[in-house]
Scaffold this active site. Sequence first.
Site, PDB file in Angstrom:
ATOM      1  N   LYS A   1       9.080 -16.419 -10.728  1.00 27.90           N
ATOM      2  CA  LYS A   1       8.269 -15.658 -11.357  1.00 27.90           C
ATOM      3  C   LYS A   1       7.255 -16.218 -12.081  1.00 27.90           C
ATOM      4  CE  LYS A   1       8.261 -11.608 -14.425  1.00 27.90           C
ATOM      5  NZ  LYS A   1       8.479 -11.077 -15.765  1.00 27.90           N
TER       6      LYS A   1
ATOM      7  N   ALA B   1       1.634   1.225  11.624  1.00 31.39           N
ATOM      8  CA  ALA B   1       1.957   0.546  10.267  1.00 31.39           C
ATOM      9  C   ALA B   1       0.606   0.204   9.720  1.00 31.39           C
ATOM     10  CB  ALA B   1       2.617  -0.776  10.804  1.00 31.39           C
TER      11      ALA B   1
ATOM     12  N   ASN C   1       0.858  -1.113   0.032  1.00 27.66           N
ATOM     13  CA  ASN C   1       0.010   0.004   0.048  1.00 27.66           C
ATOM     14  C   ASN C   1       0.915   1.260   0.057  1.00 27.66           C
ATOM     15  OD1 ASN C   1       0.387   0.874   2.968  1.00 27.66           O
ATOM     16  ND2 ASN C   1      -0.129  -1.145   3.271  1.00 27.66           N
TER      17      ASN C   1
ATOM     18  N   ASP D   1      -3.715  -9.824  13.333  1.00 28.41           N
ATOM     19  CA  ASP D   1      -3.929  -8.391  13.740  1.00 28.41           C
ATOM     20  C   ASP D   1      -3.274  -7.913  14.799  1.00 28.41           C
ATOM     21  OD1 ASP D   1      -4.909  -5.925  14.747  1.00 28.41           O
ATOM     22  OD2 ASP D   1      -6.720  -6.131  13.375  1.00 28.41           O
ATOM     23  N   ILE D   2      -1.995  -7.161  14.652  1.00 33.73           N
ATOM     24  CA  ILE D   2      -1.017  -6.940  15.537  1.00 33.73           C
ATOM     25  C   ILE D   2      -1.329  -6.164  16.787  1.00 33.73           C
ATOM     26  CG2 ILE D   2       1.251  -5.693  15.952  1.00 33.73           C
ATOM     27  CD1 ILE D   2       1.765  -6.482  13.007  1.00 33.73           C
TER      28      ILE D   2
ATOM     29  N   LYS E   1     -10.677  -3.756  18.796  1.00 27.29           N
ATOM     30  CA  LYS E   1      -9.266  -4.387  19.064  1.00 27.29           C
ATOM     31  C   LYS E   1      -8.642  -4.048  20.389  1.00 27.29           C
ATOM     32  CE  LYS E   1      -8.295  -3.318  14.333  1.00 27.29           C
ATOM     33  NZ  LYS E   1      -7.335  -3.502  13.214  1.00 27.29           N
TER      34      LYS E   1
HETATM   35  O1  C5P Z   1      -8.668  -2.552  10.719  1.00 23.48           O
HETATM   36  P1  C5P Z   1      -7.607  -1.416  10.262  1.00 23.48           P
HETATM   37  O2  C5P Z   1      -6.683  -1.948   9.523  1.00 23.48           O
HETATM   38  O3  C5P Z   1      -8.385  -0.326   9.820  1.00 23.48           O
HETATM   39  O4  C5P Z   1      -6.896  -0.948  11.709  1.00 23.48           O
HETATM   40  C1  C5P Z   1      -5.733  -0.035  11.765  1.00 23.48           C
HETATM   41  C2  C5P Z   1      -4.924  -0.180  12.976  1.00 23.48           C
HETATM   42  O5  C5P Z   1      -4.721  -1.635  13.089  1.00 23.48           O
HETATM   43  C3  C5P Z   1      -3.698   0.428  12.850  1.00 23.48           C
HETATM   44  O6  C5P Z   1      -3.162   0.820  14.122  1.00 23.48           O
HETATM   45  C4  C5P Z   1      -2.843  -0.862  12.263  1.00 23.48           C
HETATM   46  O7  C5P Z   1      -1.619  -0.538  12.431  1.00 23.48           O
HETATM   47  C5  C5P Z   1      -3.249  -1.786  13.072  1.00 23.48           C
HETATM   48  N1  C5P Z   1      -3.290  -3.110  12.382  1.00 23.48           N
HETATM   49  C6  C5P Z   1      -2.376  -4.114  12.715  1.00 23.48           C
HETATM   50  N2  C5P Z   1      -2.337  -5.228  12.220  1.00 23.48           N
HETATM   51  C7  C5P Z   1      -3.104  -5.675  11.133  1.00 23.48           C
HETATM   52  C8  C5P Z   1      -4.200  -4.701  10.878  1.00 23.48           C
HETATM   53  C9  C5P Z   1      -4.004  -3.413  11.411  1.00 23.48           C
HETATM   54  O8  C5P Z   1      -1.686  -3.848  13.629  1.00 23.48           O
HETATM   55  N3  C5P Z   1      -3.014  -6.899  10.730  1.00 23.48           N
END
Ligand code: C5P
Length: 403
Positions: free
Chosen positions: A288, A274, A210, A307-308, A343
């Site tokens: 490739k 992030a 992205n 999801d971190i 979250k």
């Molecule tokens: O759900 P969304 O991607 O909109 O959430 C954004 C927040 O969640 C940001 O703080 C991003 O760093 C964190 N995030 C994460 N791991 C993921 C997706 C989002 O830590 N896989």
Amino acid sequence: MNLKNRRILLIVSGGIAAIKIPELIRLMKKSGAHVRCILTQGGAQFVTPLSLAALSENNVYTDLWSLKDETEMGHIRLSREADLILIAPATAHIMAKMAHGLADDLASTTLLASDKPVMIVPAMNHKMWEHPATQQNLETLRARGAFILEPTMGDMACGEVGVGRMMEPVEIFASLENFFSASKPLHGKKALVTAGPTREPIDAVRYISNESSGRQGYAIAQALRDAGADVTLITGPVDLPAPSHMNILRVTTAREMYEATLNCLPVDLAVCTAAVADWAVAHPSSSKMKKRDNGSSPNLTLTENPDILKTLGERENRPSLVIGFAAETEKLAENALEKLKNKKCDWIVANQVGDKENPIFGAEQNQVMLITRTHSEEWPRISKLAVATRLVQKITDHFTKDK
Ligand code: C5P
């Protein structure tokens, strides 16, 4: 606060604002500082060595090749015998030399030989200030830990109007007082910042990613460092200079970022800026992928990445402050609050994803709302650096006042 016995090495480079420097030296001396001056060739066009010597009550050093100066006080000693190096005025040229490690005169050689804190007070024509080269050099210097006292808006000696005027001597003096009295409010706190995009490989040369530039996260990591925190920055691939005095872990995929994050625990606070990819390609090809003769395209199967932020929020021994970011296209506050609850984080910094005219990703500026469980506040459109400073002030308040 006074500057009693503080040793300040003042580098005066060649801008018209140098004529204001005698006033600054007078303020520093009155406050008890030991001031030693280096005057560049350009600086000497605007102010004389004699006036600086008289006011600082010290020798003024001008020439790298002067036998007298070098035997009296070599450039290495000049840089070591200082608590702070102050460059005022700082021209675009001296900043460019610093950013690139050039050392062709006494001032730049002394700066390169030094590991002391550096405060830079730029002054220049507004076009020079705005030039991408100057802005990039500033970013490099900031990342290395230099304190920049930003120029102000106003009439310039060249007759134009814009940002580039040197801060007034009284304000520079106030910043010096601040610098020497600054406590490190987050000293002893461990902070984790995730920044930048992640890349999810499709095959040996292609990936899903992205537009995130990492600027906001890097600025927050630097502001936390300046507040005394012990910072680990976990960064995806970005094109930014590495900030000094922090632990930097470079990762590529979301899975790597997740694992690096868990390895860093425990920490006192985590800021997840992030832009983590939500999905990874289930079976990336190690070679490739070839175009197919029959014109068909490959089907990519995606799997959800961990999801971190959510993992941090839900952990039993979670950081006591977990901050997430949310880029939204609609219903900013509502969606961000929902995200905060889902979250299990403490604060969300929410921003409206800009449009083509007003982009946020990759831009210098940001407009955000800070949303906590109990209240929300809207901040004006300010630089990402200013968002970082303001957020770190809130973090400091949380760890000091609210306890
Ligand atoms: O759900 P969304 O991607 O909109 O959430 C954004 C927040 O969640 C940001 O703080 C991003 O760093 C964190 N995030 C994460 N791991 C993921 C997706 C989002 O830590 N896989």
